[in-house]
Every structure is written in structure tokens, then in C-alpha cells.
Design a protein around this motif. Structure first.
Motif, PDB file in Angstrom:
ATOM      1  N   ASP A   1      -4.319  -7.226   4.643  1.00  0.00           N
ATOM      2  CA  ASP A   1      -5.118  -7.090   3.430  1.00  0.00           C
ATOM      3  C   ASP A   1      -4.251  -6.438   2.369  1.00  0.00           C
ATOM      4  OD1 ASP A   1      -7.117  -6.979   1.574  1.00  0.00           O
ATOM      5  OD2 ASP A   1      -8.117  -5.229   2.460  1.00  0.00           O
ATOM      6  N   THR A   2      -3.344  -7.236   1.822  1.00  0.00           N
ATOM      7  CA  THR A   2      -2.401  -6.679   0.860  1.00  0.00           C
ATOM      8  C   THR A   2      -1.907  -7.771  -0.069  1.00  0.00           C
ATOM      9  OG1 THR A   2      -0.392  -5.320   0.631  1.00  0.00           O
ATOM     10  CG2 THR A   2      -0.328  -7.074   2.271  1.00  0.00           C
ATOM     11  N   ALA A   3      -1.386  -7.364  -1.198  1.00  0.00           N
ATOM     12  CA  ALA A   3      -0.711  -8.271  -2.127  1.00  0.00           C
ATOM     13  C   ALA A   3       0.658  -7.684  -2.393  1.00  0.00           C
ATOM     14  CB  ALA A   3      -1.506  -8.402  -3.428  1.00  0.00           C
ATOM     15  N   PHE A   4       1.645  -8.528  -2.591  1.00  0.00           N
ATOM     16  CA  PHE A   4       2.994  -8.014  -2.796  1.00  0.00           C
ATOM     17  C   PHE A   4       3.743  -8.902  -3.771  1.00  0.00           C
ATOM     18  CE2 PHE A   4       2.886 -10.714   0.953  1.00  0.00           C
ATOM     19  CZ  PHE A   4       3.910 -11.612   0.719  1.00  0.00           C
ATOM     20  N   GLY A   5       4.871  -8.392  -4.252  1.00  0.00           N
ATOM     21  CA  GLY A   5       5.730  -9.174  -5.125  1.00  0.00           C
ATOM     22  C   GLY A   5       5.589  -8.895  -6.600  1.00  0.00           C
ATOM     23  N   ALA A   6       4.668  -8.006  -6.996  1.00  0.00           N
ATOM     24  CA  ALA A   6       4.516  -7.694  -8.415  1.00  0.00           C
ATOM     25  C   ALA A   6       5.741  -6.930  -8.910  1.00  0.00           C
ATOM     26  CB  ALA A   6       3.256  -6.859  -8.637  1.00  0.00           C
TER      27      ALA A   6
ATOM     28  N   PRO B   1       7.198  -4.454  -5.146  1.00  0.00           N
ATOM     29  CA  PRO B   1       7.434  -5.592  -4.246  1.00  0.00           C
ATOM     30  C   PRO B   1       6.637  -5.549  -2.956  1.00  0.00           C
ATOM     31  CG  PRO B   1       9.295  -4.073  -4.219  1.00  0.00           C
ATOM     32  CD  PRO B   1       8.402  -3.648  -5.346  1.00  0.00           C
ATOM     33  N   PHE B   2       6.250  -4.345  -2.527  1.00  0.00           N
ATOM     34  CA  PHE B   2       5.479  -4.219  -1.289  1.00  0.00           C
ATOM     35  C   PHE B   2       4.014  -3.891  -1.547  1.00  0.00           C
ATOM     36  CE2 PHE B   2       9.693  -4.206   0.287  1.00  0.00           C
ATOM     37  CZ  PHE B   2       9.631  -4.630   1.600  1.00  0.00           C
ATOM     38  N   GLY B   3       3.592  -3.983  -2.775  1.00  0.00           N
ATOM     39  CA  GLY B   3       2.189  -3.771  -3.091  1.00  0.00           C
ATOM     40  C   GLY B   3       1.843  -2.333  -3.431  1.00  0.00           C
ATOM     41  N   ASP B   4       0.582  -1.998  -3.266  1.00  0.00           N
ATOM     42  CA  ASP B   4       0.020  -0.710  -3.668  1.00  0.00           C
ATOM     43  C   ASP B   4       0.615   0.445  -2.861  1.00  0.00           C
ATOM     44  OD1 ASP B   4      -1.506   1.387  -4.520  1.00  0.00           O
ATOM     45  OD2 ASP B   4      -3.389   0.665  -3.642  1.00  0.00           O
ATOM     46  N   ALA B   5       1.339   1.306  -3.546  1.00  0.00           N
ATOM     47  CA  ALA B   5       2.006   2.422  -2.872  1.00  0.00           C
ATOM     48  C   ALA B   5       1.019   3.451  -2.326  1.00  0.00           C
ATOM     49  CB  ALA B   5       2.985   3.101  -3.832  1.00  0.00           C
ATOM     50  N   ASP B   6      -0.223   3.402  -2.766  1.00  0.00           N
ATOM     51  CA  ASP B   6      -1.200   4.401  -2.348  1.00  0.00           C
ATOM     52  C   ASP B   6      -1.824   4.096  -0.989  1.00  0.00           C
ATOM     53  OD1 ASP B   6      -0.819   5.896  -4.639  1.00  0.00           O
ATOM     54  OD2 ASP B   6      -2.357   4.802  -5.760  1.00  0.00           O
TER      55      ASP B   6
END
Length: 203
Positions: free
Chosen positions: A115-120, A124-129
Motif C-alpha cells: 500500500d504505497t506509491a513511489f517515484g515522485a 523515490p520511495f514514497g511517504d517518508a512518514d
């Protein structure tokens, strides 16, 4: 056997190559060994990688829910990554289609259910929180090497045969770690020269 996850274990340059290098002396059937033979080391690797790969991960923590459960996926990504990029180095940066299929399948398995999105940009690995599963992070890291000129900078260490990403300005590195493998190579050359000189004196 408990592994000491020192900075030298993270000389691959990216998380996926660090994982590939957990097989030590790969290709040497008599001396090779696997640092992930005990799945508990997968969790300890992830904990150390959170420190040594903090920039690549954008500060995102790595999560390992059950190292025994994820071990097959982690090992599949590791082996497919090593095969793909090791063969690419030997082929001058060209990726073999035969290596891509198992690589992409292993990465897809690592991302399945994530449950993640990446590449922005800048993330690159998505939401750091929020933490990211190790197997998903390995897949993202491995896939990232297919772009941005990384293939041209992949190398095999001349001493230990580890894969590493050469980020030096002129891409001239010969060893994964100058302080360890570079010094070993220099010491070996010095020993051979000294031995030859002594043999010449005795002749």
C-alpha cells in the motif's frame, strides 16, 4: 552466525545491490556463503540499511514483519537482481531479455499488496512518514537501476566480485571499497613483488 552489519556491507551503492552482495564470494563453490542463510539476518540487514541507505530511502523506514515469511520473496529479488545486473556488467551494460522476465516477476512479487506509491520527485520511495516493507523497497531499488544511466556505472569489484554502482566523477573505481578491497589488492601485489624479489636473490 550473527552478522556484523558494518558500513563495508553496504558498498553496493544502492539497497538492491547491498542485498545482492549478501552472498559472499559468489561463484566460488568452496568458499561462498549466504549471510541470509538465517532469515533473522534479513531483519538485522533492514535495520542497518535504514541507517546506511537513509539518503536513497528518503528517510523512509524499512519494515520486516516476519523475516521467515518474506525470505522467499527477498531471496528471489536478490538472486534475480544479481543475475540481471551481473550479466549486464559482463555484457557492457546490455540487459538480457532472458534475465528480465524472472527479474520483473520477482520485483512484482515484492510489490504485491504494498500500500504505497513511489517515484515522485524527491520521494523515490514514497511517504517518508510511514514504513515500507523491505521486499517492496528492494524491488523499487532494483528497478531504479534500469534508468538514469546507472547501467553504465555498474561494476564488479576486482577483489571480492561484489556488484557496485560507481558514482565517481570519471567512473574509474576498481573496488567496491578502497579501504578494504583496494588495500587487499595492493597488499597482495606487494607480497607477490616481494616474493619474486626474494626468489631472484636466491637464484
Amino acid at each position: 552466525m550473527t552478522v556484523s552489519w558494518t558500513p563495508h556491507r553496504f558498498q553496493g551503492g544502492v539497497l538492491a545491490l547491498d542485498a545482492a552482495n549478501t552472498v559472499v564470494l559468489r561463484g566460488d563453490p568452496e568458499r561462498s556463503f549466504d549471510r541470509f542463510a538465517d532469515p533473522a539476518e534479513i531483519a538485522r540487514f533492514a535495520e542497518a540499511a535504514g541507517t546506511f541507505r537513509v539518503d536513497e530511502l528518503g528517510g523512509r523506514r524499512l519494515a520486516v514483519a516476519d523475516p521467515h515469511r518474506i525470505a522467499p520473496v527477498v531471496l528471489a529479488i536478490r538472486e534475480a537482481t544479481d543475475r540481471l545486473y551481473r550479466n549486464a556488467v559482463k555484457a557492457g551494460g546490455a540487459v538480457a531479455a532472458a534475465d528480465m522476465e524472472p527479474f520483473l516477476r520477482a520485483c512484482a512479487d515484492g510489490l504485491a499488496g504494498a500500500d504505497t506509491a513511489f517515484g515522485a520527485p524527491g520521494r523515490p520511495f514514497g511517504d517518508a512518514d510511514t514504513p515500507i516493507a523491505l521486499e517492496a523497497a528492494l524491488a523499487v531499488s532494483a528497478l531504479s537501476l534500469l534508468s538514469g544511466g546507472s547501467l553504465a556505472r555498474l561494476k564488479l569489484c576486482r577483489t571480492c566480485n561484489w556488484l557496485f554502482l560507481d558514482r565517481s566523477r570519471n567512473a574509474s573505481r576498481l573496488w567496491c571499497d578502497m579501504a578494504v578491497c583496494g588495500n587487499r589488492q595492493k597488499a597482495s601485489r606487494h607480497y607477490r613483488r616481494r616474493k619474486a624479489a626474494l626468489e631472484d636473490e636466491d637464484a
